[in-house]
Design an enzyme around this catalytic site. Sequence first.
Site, PDB file in Angstrom:
ATOM      1  N   ALA A 167      -5.188  -0.926  10.323  1.00 32.56           N
ATOM      2  CA  ALA A 167      -5.340  -2.123   9.499  1.00 32.56           C
ATOM      3  C   ALA A 167      -6.108  -1.929   8.200  1.00 32.56           C
ATOM      4  CB  ALA A 167      -6.066  -3.186  10.319  1.00 32.56           C
ATOM      5  N   ALA A 168      -6.974  -0.945   8.142  1.00 36.21           N
ATOM      6  CA  ALA A 168      -7.898  -0.862   7.006  1.00 36.21           C
ATOM      7  C   ALA A 168      -7.214  -0.269   5.764  1.00 36.21           C
ATOM      8  CB  ALA A 168      -9.089   0.016   7.401  1.00 36.21           C
ATOM      9  N   PRO A 169      -7.608  -0.713   4.560  1.00 38.46           N
ATOM     10  CA  PRO A 169      -8.713  -1.626   4.225  1.00 38.46           C
ATOM     11  C   PRO A 169      -8.385  -3.107   4.333  1.00 38.46           C
ATOM     12  CG  PRO A 169      -7.721  -0.779   2.207  1.00 38.46           C
ATOM     13  CD  PRO A 169      -7.000  -0.100   3.347  1.00 38.46           C
ATOM     14  N   GLY A 170      -7.171  -3.457   4.814  1.00 39.35           N
ATOM     15  CA  GLY A 170      -7.020  -4.825   5.271  1.00 39.35           C
ATOM     16  C   GLY A 170      -6.167  -5.766   4.438  1.00 39.35           C
TER      17      GLY A 170
ATOM     18  N   LYS B  86      -3.094  -6.314   4.622  1.00 38.38           N
ATOM     19  CA  LYS B  86      -2.153  -7.028   5.494  1.00 38.38           C
ATOM     20  C   LYS B  86      -2.903  -7.886   6.510  1.00 38.38           C
ATOM     21  CE  LYS B  86       1.102  -3.334   4.607  1.00 38.38           C
ATOM     22  NZ  LYS B  86       0.144  -2.532   3.788  1.00 38.38           N
TER      23      LYS B  86
ATOM     24  N   ASP C  69     -11.004 -14.431   8.936  1.00 36.85           N
ATOM     25  CA  ASP C  69     -11.599 -13.945  10.170  1.00 36.85           C
ATOM     26  C   ASP C  69     -10.560 -13.113  10.937  1.00 36.85           C
ATOM     27  OD1 ASP C  69     -13.695 -13.779  11.899  1.00 36.85           O
ATOM     28  OD2 ASP C  69     -12.966 -15.434  13.152  1.00 36.85           O
TER      29      ASP C  69
ATOM     30  N   ASP D 253       1.400  -0.551  10.270  1.00 36.48           N
ATOM     31  CA  ASP D 253       1.519   0.001   8.914  1.00 36.48           C
ATOM     32  C   ASP D 253       0.971   1.425   9.020  1.00 36.48           C
ATOM     33  OD1 ASP D 253       1.948  -0.040   6.115  1.00 36.48           O
ATOM     34  OD2 ASP D 253      -0.176  -0.463   5.790  1.00 36.48           O
TER      35      ASP D 253
ATOM     36  N   CYS E  43       4.359   3.429   3.438  1.00 35.08           N
ATOM     37  CA  CYS E  43       4.474   3.497   1.974  1.00 35.08           C
ATOM     38  C   CYS E  43       4.953   4.900   1.597  1.00 35.08           C
ATOM     39  CB  CYS E  43       3.138   3.166   1.307  1.00 35.08           C
ATOM     40  SG  CYS E  43       1.769   4.214   1.824  1.00 35.08           S
TER      41      CYS E  43
END
Length: 416
Positions: A235-238, A240, A274, A297, A350
């Site tokens: 998930a990072a840096p977030g 999405k 959140d 991702d 990507c």
Amino acid sequence: MPSVEGLGPRRAALQLLDAVLRRGQTLESAAGRIAGLSAPDAGLALAIAGETLRRLPDLDLLIDSATRHRLPDDSKARMVLRTALAQKIALGTPDHAVVATALPLVDGGPRRLVHGVLGTLLRRGLPRVDKPKLPAEVEKRWTVAWGTAAVEAARRQIARRPPLDLTFADDADAQAYAIEHGGISLAPRHVRLASASVADLPGYDSGGWWVQDLAASLPARLIPADAQDVIDLCAAPGGKTMQLAAAGHRVTAIDASESRLGRLRENLARTHFDAKLVEADALKWTPDRQFDAILLDAPCSATGTFRRHPEVLYRARPKVVADSVQLQRELLRRAAKWLKPGGSLVYSVCSLEPQEGEEAVRAVLADHPELHIEAPAALPSFVPVSPEGWVRILPGLLQAEGGLDGFFMARLVRAG
Ligand SMILES: C[S@@+](CC[C@H](N)C(=O)[O-])C[C@H]1O[C@@H](n2cnc3c(N)ncnc32)[C@H](O)[C@@H]1O
């Protein structure tokens, strides 16, 4: 990379190039270790290294046209000449400054040779190189995969920095921001601006938007609106995670990198969203329940981001791509088990390498008969959906508007 304290921006640029080309680092991580330079000098070092990488094969052809014996690829003389020519071509540095700042960098090397080559090329006049060649093996690979038109488009794109895309939580805010700040909106909740310093843009502190390439904003748009319990895996840096939270999903965001999760935490704090954050290796972590939807991702070669990060084209060697493919297959295999019946797994990368996109999805479908692709319904009309039902963003799409990063995404649905 050793500290470059006390060295000027041009010497730092050489060290950045060495870190990228010889040691396979990203420009961003190498730049993070520059010490002892003022912010403007560090910016100049990064600009010189970046502009050199954008047109490396053309710079080498110029150098070779002015030398009788080919300089070795990693020789100091070639590296200094590359950065000197890039400054002249892309940064408008005057001839005398190009020569005066290059020669001291040769450090006991062939100063006369470097002086002679620069003199010859500057007298001849340098081309603008506004359609640089990509590295030969990338051109070969992408011509086979995507054809010459996509390679031509990529050559145009790598010459210049891309525009800046912002994603908004709220579409009315995006449309108002576009009008007020002279941007264009190419999709709901999207604004495109000419490049600018992000922290100086109005609205940064209040957190109504975040920076995200338009292509990178598409995968989260594939998550069904009625999915409640959603995992953002890797998930990072977030970017999405914030989209998913803004759309009202209950988000569990997982990433293996502590530092990148720290950036995700800051991003959530700035945008007032959140999510439950989990620092874990997704190859080992197992959830305590099944989910309505999963966004994977996946880590990848990132070759689709070459407009912003030209070094990816030099880092994505076959071994790097093969390692990524292995990791992606394993992540897909695990995530497929965490879906509720009827749940959706959105897979994205990507990357402009078909092994990381189309082939990864073909492989997971072959191994998991309970999964099938469902073509996305809620995407902007410019987005091409293949007959198989996946989305492949190639260089050339929306070229007149400034283009998009290369991307692949698909939504896999588990039989109910
Ligand atoms: C393409 S980036 C994710 C970008 C993010 N989805 C966004 O939109 O901002 C891939 C991420 O995968 C994470 N990652 C790599 N291997 C992982 C693993 N085994 N388990 C969990 N996360 C991993 C990396 O730390 C990196 O943050």
